[in-house]
Design an enzyme around this catalytic site. Structure first.
Site, mmCIF file in Angstrom:
data_model
loop_
_atom_site.group_PDB
_atom_site.id
_atom_site.type_symbol
_atom_site.label_atom_id
_atom_site.label_comp_id
_atom_site.label_asym_id
_atom_site.label_seq_id
_atom_site.Cartn_x
_atom_site.Cartn_y
_atom_site.Cartn_z
ATOM 1 N N ASP A 123 -34.398 -59.610 -28.206
ATOM 2 C CA ASP A 123 -33.158 -58.856 -28.259
ATOM 3 C C ASP A 123 -31.903 -59.739 -28.324
ATOM 4 O O ASP A 123 -30.830 -59.292 -27.959
ATOM 5 C CB ASP A 123 -33.110 -57.972 -26.986
ATOM 6 C CG ASP A 123 -32.127 -56.843 -27.104
ATOM 7 O OD1 ASP A 123 -31.752 -56.525 -28.238
ATOM 8 O OD2 ASP A 123 -31.712 -56.300 -26.061
ATOM 9 N N CYS A 188 -27.715 -34.130 -27.248
ATOM 10 C CA CYS A 188 -26.629 -35.084 -27.060
ATOM 11 C C CYS A 188 -25.916 -35.314 -28.390
ATOM 12 O O CYS A 188 -26.584 -35.470 -29.417
ATOM 13 C CB CYS A 188 -27.235 -36.399 -26.566
ATOM 14 S SG CYS A 188 -26.044 -37.736 -26.491
ATOM 15 N N CYS A 201 -22.503 -42.531 -27.153
ATOM 16 C CA CYS A 201 -23.665 -42.712 -26.273
ATOM 17 C C CYS A 201 -23.247 -43.298 -24.916
ATOM 18 O O CYS A 201 -22.543 -44.304 -24.843
ATOM 19 C CB CYS A 201 -24.673 -43.625 -26.965
ATOM 20 S SG CYS A 201 -26.083 -44.049 -25.945
ATOM 21 N N CYS A 226 -28.312 -44.608 -19.572
ATOM 22 C CA CYS A 226 -28.583 -43.167 -19.638
ATOM 23 C C CYS A 226 -30.038 -42.995 -20.052
ATOM 24 O O CYS A 226 -30.510 -43.694 -20.945
ATOM 25 C CB CYS A 226 -27.656 -42.517 -20.671
ATOM 26 S SG CYS A 226 -28.076 -40.797 -21.048
ATOM 27 N N CYS A 229 -32.200 -38.775 -23.138
ATOM 28 C CA CYS A 229 -33.047 -38.545 -24.316
ATOM 29 C C CYS A 229 -34.419 -39.198 -24.146
ATOM 30 O O CYS A 229 -35.410 -38.733 -24.685
ATOM 31 C CB CYS A 229 -32.367 -38.977 -25.609
ATOM 32 S SG CYS A 229 -31.844 -40.676 -25.659
ATOM 33 N N CYS A 233 -37.872 -36.950 -24.431
ATOM 34 C CA CYS A 233 -38.806 -37.259 -25.515
ATOM 35 C C CYS A 233 -40.222 -36.847 -25.109
ATOM 36 O O CYS A 233 -40.655 -37.147 -23.992
ATOM 37 C CB CYS A 233 -38.744 -38.768 -25.765
ATOM 38 S SG CYS A 233 -39.947 -39.348 -26.948
HETATM 39 S S1 SF4 Z 1 -29.029 -42.480 -24.093
HETATM 40 FE FE1 SF4 Z 1 -29.625 -40.723 -25.366
HETATM 41 S S2 SF4 Z 1 -29.033 -38.847 -24.231
HETATM 42 FE FE2 SF4 Z 1 -27.989 -40.609 -23.303
HETATM 43 S S3 SF4 Z 1 -25.987 -40.603 -24.298
HETATM 44 FE FE3 SF4 Z 1 -27.282 -42.067 -25.442
HETATM 45 S S4 SF4 Z 1 -28.199 -40.849 -27.083
HETATM 46 FE FE4 SF4 Z 1 -27.330 -39.412 -25.592
#
Ligand code: SF4
Length: 295
Positions: A123, A188, A201, A226, A229, A233
């Protein structure tokens, strides 16, 4: 240079013994057109926000031999980071030690044990790591752009080794996941058909943004990263706690309560995050996030 081809079966067994949950190999060919187009479009849309480095070395990202002349094979590897305990407010991937350090140590160990000639990446170089994980057959793309490894879900760190040897066998990409992510676009605003818009994001804003947070950004229950998502999933159901102590939170981190965060001092910050990826936000950034946090 040792010109004998790599024994892919043996290499995968060695990787497994070092704790990698997936290992795959692909020839070091240019990135396929469909992905290259998608990546260029993502940049044109400005979805990389202020991550200026994503715009640098585009050709190098798309052509591995420009990054490491002499590379013949690419090995993609994954480590399971799913912690068994969690400090709320901090993304799952950042609970334990900084994955850059852990992954680099393991990749170097594998290179030494398997006698690999080349370079390893975590990375920090122009390498499209998710593409290579897909191309090397170790995972499938999720709707949020992450890679999910069958049996371990999307809670994995990726690393790559560019080697100067050919392999006796190469892997093929896996079929797309069987379950789509229903309602992914309404989850989102950052999730778009063209990829993830980092500007919207929370993960980007709380980790990479050095300025003010956008006024309309809701941090939900997080102040570093965060996982919404990730958790939504369908493949998250396959995530399972890792046995790797490196990715578990320390007792000090686990013991932090809301009031401790609100009164965090630079000294406490340094002690808590000395070896952690959370350092990336810096003290000022973390305090800014905490001020906007509503647990
Ligand atoms: S990590 Fe995923 S859910 Fe969270 S803000 Fe970014 S795209 Fe949206």
């Amino acid at each position: 240079m040792n010109s004998a081809p790599l024994n892919s079966k043996e290499l995968k067994a060695q990787a497994h013994r070092l704790g990698f949950v997936a290992c795959g190999l692909a020839p070091a060919e240019p990135v396929q057109q469909w992905y290259a187009r998608r990546f260029r479009q993502w940049l044109q849309l400005g979805y990389q926000a202020d991550m200026q480095y994503m715009q640098n070395h585009v050709e190098m990202r798309l052509q591995p031999t420009l990054l490491h002349p002499g590379v013949r094979s690419i090995i993609s590897l994954a480590l399971n980071y799913m912690p068994s305990r969690q400090q709320p407010g901090i993304s799952l991937y950042a609970q334990g030690r900084d994955y850059h350090d852990v992954m680099r140590e393991r990749l170097r160990q594998l290179m030494a044990e398997a006698g690999l000639q080349g370079r390893c990446f975590v990375d920090t170089a122009p390498v499209l790591e998710r593409y290579w994980a897909w191309r090397c057959g170790i995972g499938q793309f999720c709707r949020n752009g992450l890679i999910a490894v069958p049996g371990y879900g999307p809670t994995v760190f990726l690393g790559e080794i560019f080697v100067e040897q050919e392999s006796d066998a190469y892997d093929q990409p896996l079929a797309p996941p069987p379950h789509d992510f229903a309602g992914w676009q309404s989850l989102c605003p950052a999730l778009t058909p063209q990829g993830l818009d980092a500007r919207l994001c929370i993960s980007y804003q709380t980790i990479e943004n050095r300025g003010e947070l956008p006024q309309d950004l809701h941090l939900h229950r997080t102040f570093y990263g965060c996982d919404r998502c990730l958790r939504a999933c369908p493949q998250f159901g396959e995530s399972q706690p890792t046995q790797d102590e490196a990715f578990q939170p320390s007792p000090q981190l686990l013991g932090m309560q809301e009031n401790d965060w609100r009164t965090l001092t630079p000294e406490q910050y340094k002690a808590l995050f000395k070896d952690s990826a959370v350092k990336r936000a810096k003290y000022q950034g973390l305090v800014r996030n905490i001020q906007n946090w509503k647990p």
